[in-house]
Design an enzyme around this catalytic site. Structure first.
Site, PDB file in Angstrom:
ATOM      1  N   ARG A 109      13.621  -1.688  -4.525  1.00 46.02           N
ATOM      2  CA  ARG A 109      12.628  -2.478  -5.118  1.00 46.02           C
ATOM      3  C   ARG A 109      11.469  -3.369  -4.335  1.00 46.02           C
ATOM      4  O   ARG A 109      12.723  -3.822  -3.323  1.00 46.02           O
ATOM      5  CB  ARG A 109      12.859  -3.688  -6.212  1.00 46.02           C
ATOM      6  CG  ARG A 109      13.270  -3.019  -7.559  1.00 46.02           C
ATOM      7  CD  ARG A 109      13.679  -3.555  -8.560  1.00 46.02           C
ATOM      8  NE  ARG A 109      14.825  -2.850  -9.486  1.00 46.02           N
ATOM      9  CZ  ARG A 109      13.639  -2.118 -10.795  1.00 46.02           C
ATOM     10  NH1 ARG A 109      12.540  -1.527 -10.452  1.00 46.02           N
ATOM     11  NH2 ARG A 109      14.897  -1.375 -11.496  1.00 46.02           N
ATOM     12  N   ASP A 110      10.096  -3.512  -4.185  1.00 45.37           N
ATOM     13  CA  ASP A 110       9.636  -4.661  -3.004  1.00 45.37           C
ATOM     14  C   ASP A 110       9.630  -5.642  -3.405  1.00 45.37           C
ATOM     15  O   ASP A 110      10.088  -5.791  -4.661  1.00 45.37           O
ATOM     16  CB  ASP A 110       8.434  -3.677  -3.707  1.00 45.37           C
ATOM     17  CG  ASP A 110       7.215  -4.584  -2.385  1.00 45.37           C
ATOM     18  OD1 ASP A 110       6.793  -3.402  -1.903  1.00 45.37           O
ATOM     19  OD2 ASP A 110       7.477  -6.187  -1.851  1.00 45.37           O
ATOM     20  N   ILE A 111      10.007  -6.183  -2.431  1.00 48.92           N
ATOM     21  CA  ILE A 111      10.270  -7.870  -2.322  1.00 48.92           C
ATOM     22  C   ILE A 111       9.072  -8.529  -3.626  1.00 48.92           C
ATOM     23  O   ILE A 111       9.528  -9.496  -3.124  1.00 48.92           O
ATOM     24  CB  ILE A 111      10.844  -7.891  -0.775  1.00 48.92           C
ATOM     25  CG1 ILE A 111      11.720  -9.694  -1.163  1.00 48.92           C
ATOM     26  CG2 ILE A 111       9.719  -8.636  -0.075  1.00 48.92           C
ATOM     27  CD1 ILE A 111      12.281  -9.495   0.077  1.00 48.92           C
TER      28      ILE A 111
ATOM     29  N   ASN B 254       0.830   3.121   2.489  1.00 53.00           N
ATOM     30  CA  ASN B 254      -0.604   2.889   3.608  1.00 53.00           C
ATOM     31  C   ASN B 254      -0.664   3.179   5.288  1.00 53.00           C
ATOM     32  O   ASN B 254       0.821   3.606   5.541  1.00 53.00           O
ATOM     33  CB  ASN B 254      -0.491   1.334   2.949  1.00 53.00           C
ATOM     34  CG  ASN B 254      -0.734   0.898   2.771  1.00 53.00           C
ATOM     35  OD1 ASN B 254      -2.450   0.851   1.487  1.00 53.00           O
ATOM     36  ND2 ASN B 254      -0.184  -0.327   1.548  1.00 53.00           N
TER      37      ASN B 254
ATOM     38  N   VAL C 244       4.557  -2.203   7.578  1.00 45.33           N
ATOM     39  CA  VAL C 244       6.086  -2.158   7.845  1.00 45.33           C
ATOM     40  C   VAL C 244       6.434  -0.397   8.728  1.00 45.33           C
ATOM     41  O   VAL C 244       5.647   0.542   7.873  1.00 45.33           O
ATOM     42  CB  VAL C 244       7.730  -2.001   7.011  1.00 45.33           C
ATOM     43  CG1 VAL C 244       9.123  -2.042   7.378  1.00 45.33           C
ATOM     44  CG2 VAL C 244       7.346  -2.892   6.490  1.00 45.33           C
TER      45      VAL C 244
ATOM     46  N   HIS D 131       6.436   4.418   3.925  1.00 41.64           N
ATOM     47  CA  HIS D 131       7.025   4.351   2.344  1.00 41.64           C
ATOM     48  C   HIS D 131       6.339   4.948   1.461  1.00 41.64           C
ATOM     49  O   HIS D 131       5.543   4.768   2.280  1.00 41.64           O
ATOM     50  CB  HIS D 131       7.744   3.066   2.554  1.00 41.64           C
ATOM     51  CG  HIS D 131       6.744   2.117   3.220  1.00 41.64           C
ATOM     52  ND1 HIS D 131       6.834   1.457   4.551  1.00 41.64           N
ATOM     53  CD2 HIS D 131       5.631   1.236   2.131  1.00 41.64           C
ATOM     54  CE1 HIS D 131       5.497   0.923   4.212  1.00 41.64           C
ATOM     55  NE2 HIS D 131       5.309   0.297   3.568  1.00 41.64           N
TER      56      HIS D 131
ATOM     57  N   HIS E 290       5.270   3.844  -2.200  1.00 45.45           N
ATOM     58  CA  HIS E 290       5.203   2.854  -3.136  1.00 45.45           C
ATOM     59  C   HIS E 290       5.108   3.854  -4.475  1.00 45.45           C
ATOM     60  O   HIS E 290       3.852   4.116  -4.561  1.00 45.45           O
ATOM     61  CB  HIS E 290       3.591   2.104  -2.902  1.00 45.45           C
ATOM     62  CG  HIS E 290       3.605   1.207  -1.555  1.00 45.45           C
ATOM     63  ND1 HIS E 290       3.660  -0.556  -1.701  1.00 45.45           N
ATOM     64  CD2 HIS E 290       3.277   1.263  -0.723  1.00 45.45           C
ATOM     65  CE1 HIS E 290       3.630  -0.655  -0.137  1.00 45.45           C
ATOM     66  NE2 HIS E 290       3.605   0.107   0.120  1.00 45.45           N
TER      67      HIS E 290
END
Ligand code: 5GP
Ligand code: ZN
Length: 112
Positions: free
Chosen positions: A29-31, A86, A95, A99, A101
């Site tokens: 999970r994204d922070i 991205n 980052v 990745h 999303h």
């Protein structure tokens, strides 16, 4: 990569809320979630961005997106979801470990 946040999450050196794993990918999970479901899916291997991964291991890129689709199914995103990656400064990549999303759980609106 010793100084990569997502390599550290993959290695278990930085805690994360992991929702799924395969031999080659980890989903957590994204922070700072931007939607009710906001999960990041990464390859365990370090590749800087989607272009680097596509050049080095195109089949893994396919499996990364398959893992992202699995996350959407596990999370029950029956109404649909958005996969986003991205790349570089103009897109706001913060980052430098590729990745995807996975966003969903509400109508997401048009892409800005
Ligand atoms: P980017 O902006 O590079 O496309 O996405 C990076 C994402 O990583 C951001 O959505 C950000 O909220 C997330 N993030 C940054 N630091 C951490 C962290 O320590 N743990 C988790 N789970 N997500 C993080
Ligand atoms: Zn990395």
């Amino acid at each position: 990569m010793t100084d990569c946040l997502f390599c550290k999450i993959v290695a278990g050196e930085v805690p994360a809320d992991i929702v799924a794993q395969t031999e080659e990918t980890v989903a957590f999970r994204d922070i700072a979630p931007q939607a009710p479901t906001h999960v990041l899916v990464v390859p365990r291997a370090h590749h800087e961005d989607v272009g680097a991964l596509a050049s080095a291991e195109p089949a893994l890129l396919g499996r990364l997106f398959a893992a992202a689709a699995d996350v959407a199914r596990i999370e029950g995103l029956d109404g649909g979801y958005r996969l986003l990656t991205n790349t570089g400064r103009d897109a706001g990549q913060t980052v430098s470990h590729v990745h995807v999303h996975v966003l969903g759980g509400r109508p997401l609106g048009a892409l800005a």
